[in-house]
Write a protein that holds these residues in place. Structure first.
Motif, PDB file in Angstrom:
ATOM      1  N   THR A  30     -14.115  53.805 -10.160  1.00 19.57           N
ATOM      2  CA  THR A  30     -13.221  54.321 -10.036  1.00 19.57           C
ATOM      3  C   THR A  30     -11.983  54.496 -10.778  1.00 19.57           C
ATOM      4  OG1 THR A  30     -13.764  54.558  -7.360  1.00 19.57           O
ATOM      5  CG2 THR A  30     -11.411  55.144  -7.986  1.00 19.57           C
ATOM      6  N   GLN A  31     -11.428  53.210 -10.838  1.00 21.64           N
ATOM      7  CA  GLN A  31     -10.173  52.966 -11.964  1.00 21.64           C
ATOM      8  C   GLN A  31      -9.864  53.065 -13.088  1.00 21.64           C
ATOM      9  OE1 GLN A  31      -7.869  49.907 -11.097  1.00 21.64           O
ATOM     10  NE2 GLN A  31      -8.533  49.154  -8.858  1.00 21.64           N
ATOM     11  N   MET A  32     -11.720  53.106 -13.534  1.00 20.46           N
ATOM     12  CA  MET A  32     -12.168  53.292 -15.297  1.00 20.46           C
ATOM     13  C   MET A  32     -12.374  54.646 -14.849  1.00 20.46           C
ATOM     14  SD  MET A  32     -14.379  50.122 -16.362  1.00 20.46           S
ATOM     15  CE  MET A  32     -15.003  49.385 -15.435  1.00 20.46           C
ATOM     16  N   GLY A  67      -9.089  53.447  -2.432  1.00 19.34           N
ATOM     17  CA  GLY A  67      -8.389  53.776  -2.462  1.00 19.34           C
ATOM     18  C   GLY A  67      -9.120  54.977  -4.493  1.00 19.34           C
ATOM     19  N   GLY A  68      -8.621  56.191  -4.506  1.00 21.78           N
ATOM     20  CA  GLY A  68      -9.404  57.167  -4.741  1.00 21.78           C
ATOM     21  C   GLY A  68     -10.895  57.754  -5.316  1.00 21.78           C
ATOM     22  N   THR A  69     -11.093  56.960  -4.054  1.00 19.06           N
ATOM     23  CA  THR A  69     -12.262  57.723  -3.389  1.00 19.06           C
ATOM     24  C   THR A  69     -12.720  58.965  -2.333  1.00 19.06           C
ATOM     25  OG1 THR A  69     -13.047  55.805  -1.782  1.00 19.06           O
ATOM     26  CG2 THR A  69     -13.462  55.088  -3.876  1.00 19.06           C
ATOM     27  N   ARG A  70     -14.257  59.296  -2.376  1.00 19.20           N
ATOM     28  CA  ARG A  70     -13.800  60.536  -0.812  1.00 19.20           C
ATOM     29  C   ARG A  70     -14.545  60.387  -0.394  1.00 19.20           C
ATOM     30  NH1 ARG A  70     -15.031  66.071  -4.696  1.00 19.20           N
ATOM     31  NH2 ARG A  70     -16.708  64.476  -5.604  1.00 19.20           N
ATOM     32  N   ARG A 341      -1.704  47.882  -8.594  1.00 19.23           N
ATOM     33  CA  ARG A 341      -1.148  49.268  -9.225  1.00 19.23           C
ATOM     34  C   ARG A 341      -1.537  50.101  -7.902  1.00 19.23           C
ATOM     35  NH1 ARG A 341      -6.519  52.080 -12.201  1.00 19.23           N
ATOM     36  NH2 ARG A 341      -4.370  53.825 -11.647  1.00 19.23           N
ATOM     37  N   THR A 342      -1.140  51.769  -7.839  1.00 17.40           N
ATOM     38  CA  THR A 342      -0.421  51.599  -6.482  1.00 17.40           C
ATOM     39  C   THR A 342      -1.595  52.609  -5.805  1.00 17.40           C
ATOM     40  OG1 THR A 342       0.605  53.372  -7.014  1.00 17.40           O
ATOM     41  CG2 THR A 342       2.277  52.082  -6.693  1.00 17.40           C
ATOM     42  N   ALA A 343      -1.526  52.615  -3.933  1.00 19.65           N
ATOM     43  CA  ALA A 343      -2.971  53.926  -4.085  1.00 19.65           C
ATOM     44  C   ALA A 343      -1.175  54.254  -3.212  1.00 19.65           C
ATOM     45  CB  ALA A 343      -3.994  53.415  -3.234  1.00 19.65           C
ATOM     46  N   MET A 344      -2.038  55.834  -1.619  1.00 18.92           N
ATOM     47  CA  MET A 344      -1.572  56.209  -1.174  1.00 18.92           C
ATOM     48  C   MET A 344      -2.134  56.323   0.299  1.00 18.92           C
ATOM     49  SD  MET A 344       1.518  56.855  -2.609  1.00 18.92           S
ATOM     50  CE  MET A 344       2.043  58.457  -0.823  1.00 18.92           C
ATOM     51  N   ALA A 345      -1.460  55.978   0.987  1.00 23.50           N
ATOM     52  CA  ALA A 345      -2.154  55.530   2.267  1.00 23.50           C
ATOM     53  C   ALA A 345      -1.434  56.870   2.932  1.00 23.50           C
ATOM     54  CB  ALA A 345      -1.918  54.617   3.111  1.00 23.50           C
ATOM     55  N   GLY A 346      -2.003  57.793   3.529  1.00 22.88           N
ATOM     56  CA  GLY A 346      -1.197  58.732   4.439  1.00 22.88           C
ATOM     57  C   GLY A 346       0.265  59.228   3.454  1.00 22.88           C
ATOM     58  N   PRO A 371      -0.995  54.221 -13.872  1.00 18.20           N
ATOM     59  CA  PRO A 371      -1.042  55.406 -12.302  1.00 18.20           C
ATOM     60  C   PRO A 371      -1.576  55.485 -11.173  1.00 18.20           C
ATOM     61  CG  PRO A 371      -2.271  56.415 -13.739  1.00 18.20           C
ATOM     62  CD  PRO A 371      -2.099  55.031 -14.859  1.00 18.20           C
ATOM     63  N   SER A 372      -0.658  55.440  -9.926  1.00 15.77           N
ATOM     64  CA  SER A 372      -1.477  55.350  -8.885  1.00 15.77           C
ATOM     65  C   SER A 372      -3.293  55.704  -9.327  1.00 15.77           C
ATOM     66  CB  SER A 372      -0.863  56.243  -8.108  1.00 15.77           C
ATOM     67  OG  SER A 372      -1.863  56.278  -6.595  1.00 15.77           O
ATOM     68  N   VAL A 373      -3.691  54.894  -8.127  1.00 19.07           N
ATOM     69  CA  VAL A 373      -5.496  55.012  -8.048  1.00 19.07           C
ATOM     70  C   VAL A 373      -6.001  56.111  -7.326  1.00 19.07           C
ATOM     71  CG1 VAL A 373      -5.662  53.429  -6.075  1.00 19.07           C
ATOM     72  CG2 VAL A 373      -7.699  53.960  -8.099  1.00 19.07           C
ATOM     73  N   GLY A 374      -5.065  56.528  -6.466  1.00 23.71           N
ATOM     74  CA  GLY A 374      -5.608  57.625  -5.931  1.00 23.71           C
ATOM     75  C   GLY A 374      -4.949  57.731  -4.021  1.00 23.71           C
TER      76      GLY A 374
END
Length: 409
Positions: A30-32, A67-70, A341-346, A371-374
């Motif tokens: 994901t990060q790559m 983070g950043g996955t679906r 790096r950052t990710a968003m939890a909600g 940047p944020s990983v998502g």
């Protein structure tokens, strides 16, 4: 597109794994730049979600790895299981399957089944003990792999054996690194003419065995073990400072040793003492170096750690202060290199480890601040959009639940 140019498309990965190794691989991918769909148990999701300690209500491993996955949530006993799995295989460039081969066959996640849906699929199997041998059907769990590979270090106390304080298992996490490496190698092969499916097999036990490559090479060829760090000698050793901290010094090459002697004002006979002909290094091993060791210890003990960092750093003598993880993480160097790096939890921003891989176009220096990983996906949050991408838009999350008469997993 002209001149044979092709539009860029992110690699598509479907991750059927849980806990550490597969999610480590999918997080690195994901990060790559990969587009990763996690197929999760509709009831509990990836086991990482419920593993404490918790950060803002999210399991620590979920924060670090998802983070950043679906998230596509489906019960294995859903009547649409086989249909969804086949659609995932058709959509994907590569899949990650983290289970014993026998379990993969039972769930319809085996190589033969998935390749029928996509004859050019990269299939990555992450198992405890691989595809052959008497241990292949053993259940792997965390440090059990390291124990089988001879990696677990023990200390004894009155209560019996226990793992060494601060020890962390290696194989499960490093297995994810090798899985990501194997997937990208297979995708490279595919993009350069390989027009058939590829089977990438990652044995966590094999990863553990590889990790001890120094010892295994020595044992296989000489019957002896590699030298312990505690035996490397006076010139590659730990020394206590005036403030009861510890510094590692490693002036093994002659130019470093001579500069080191000058800096510590060691006796002139020490400066010329050594044999650098074989490897370019002399670690100061053996009883003839004992006086050197004592003299170095005496001089290092006369000044605090912070002073030695300035002295050795300025002279470019190989050295290292023994930092705690907290100190390393809080260092200016960690900040400059973007190790987190950052990710968003909600709506909450959380920090996650950043892959140390940095890439940039042409000869531009790669940015160290990533940047944020998502976002951390809620369980099943992306089910409807993923179904649509898979060509199954007529299904809904409700169609992926088990029927009432189905057996529990």
């Amino acid at each position: 597109m002209s001149n044979g140019e092709q539009a860029f498309r992110r690699p598509r990965i479907v991750d059927f794994s849980t806990h550490l190794s597969g999610p480590t691989a999918s997080q690195l991918l994901t990060q790559m730049g990969a587009d990763v769909i996690k197929v999760e148990n509709a009831r509990i999701g990836d086991g990482n979600r419920g593993m404490g300690p918790y950060i803002d209500g999210n399991g620590l491993l979920h924060v670090a790895l998802n983070g950043g996955t679906r998230s596509l949530a489906i019960d294995r006993h859903s009547p649409n299981w086989d249909r969804v799995i086949a659609a995932c295989a058709r959509w994907a460039d590569a899949v990650l399957v983290g289970t014993r081969p026998a379990d993969a066959r039972r769930r319809g996640l085996d190589f033969a089944t998935m390749v029928r849906a996509n004859p050019k699929l990269v299939y990555c199997s992450i198992s405890g003990f691989g595809d052959a041998g008497p241990w292949r059907d053993f259940t792997a769990h965390g440090q059990t792999i390291d124990a089988f590979a001879g990696l677990v270090k023990l200390e004894k106390d009155g209560g019996g054996p226990r793992t060494l304080q601060g020890w962390r298992s290696t194989a499960t996490t490093l297995g994810g690194v090798f899985a990501a490496l194997g997937v990208y190698a297979a995708l490279y092969n595919r993009d350069h003419g390989v027009d058939h499916a590829q089977y990438v097999s990652i044995s966590l036990w094999g990863v553990g065995m590889w990790w001890s490559w120094r010892d295994s090479t020595m044992l296989a060829n000489t019957g002896e073990r590699w030298t312990e760090y505690t035996e490397l000698g006076a010139r590659y050793n730990l020394y206590a400072t005036a403030d009861d901290r510890v510094v590692l010094v490693a002036p093994s090459e002659r130019k470093f040793w001579e500069s080191f002697c000058d800096t510590l004002q060691l006796p002139e006979e020490f400066r010329a003492h050594g044999d650098w002909t074989a490897s370019g290094m002399d670690h100061g091993e053996g009883p003839e170096y004992e006086e050197e060791r004592k003299a170095i210890a005496e001089r290092i003990a006369a000044r605090p750690l912070a002073e030695w960092v300035k002295v050795f750093g300025g002279l470019q003598i190989p050295f290292a202060p023994l930092l705690t993880i907290e100190e390393a993480l809080a260092s200016e160097h960690a900040l400059a290199n973007g190790v987190m790096r950052t990710a968003m939890a909600g709506t909450t921003e959380v920090k996650v480890p950043a892959t140390p891989v940095r890439m940039a176009p042409n000869d531009e220096p790669p940015s160290q601040q990533m940047p944020s990983v998502g976002s951390l996906p809620d369980l099943g949050a992306n089910t409807d959009e993923v179904l649509a991408e898979l060509g199954l838009g007529e299904l809904s999350a409700a169609d992926l639940r088990a029927t009432p008469e189905a057996s529990p997993a």
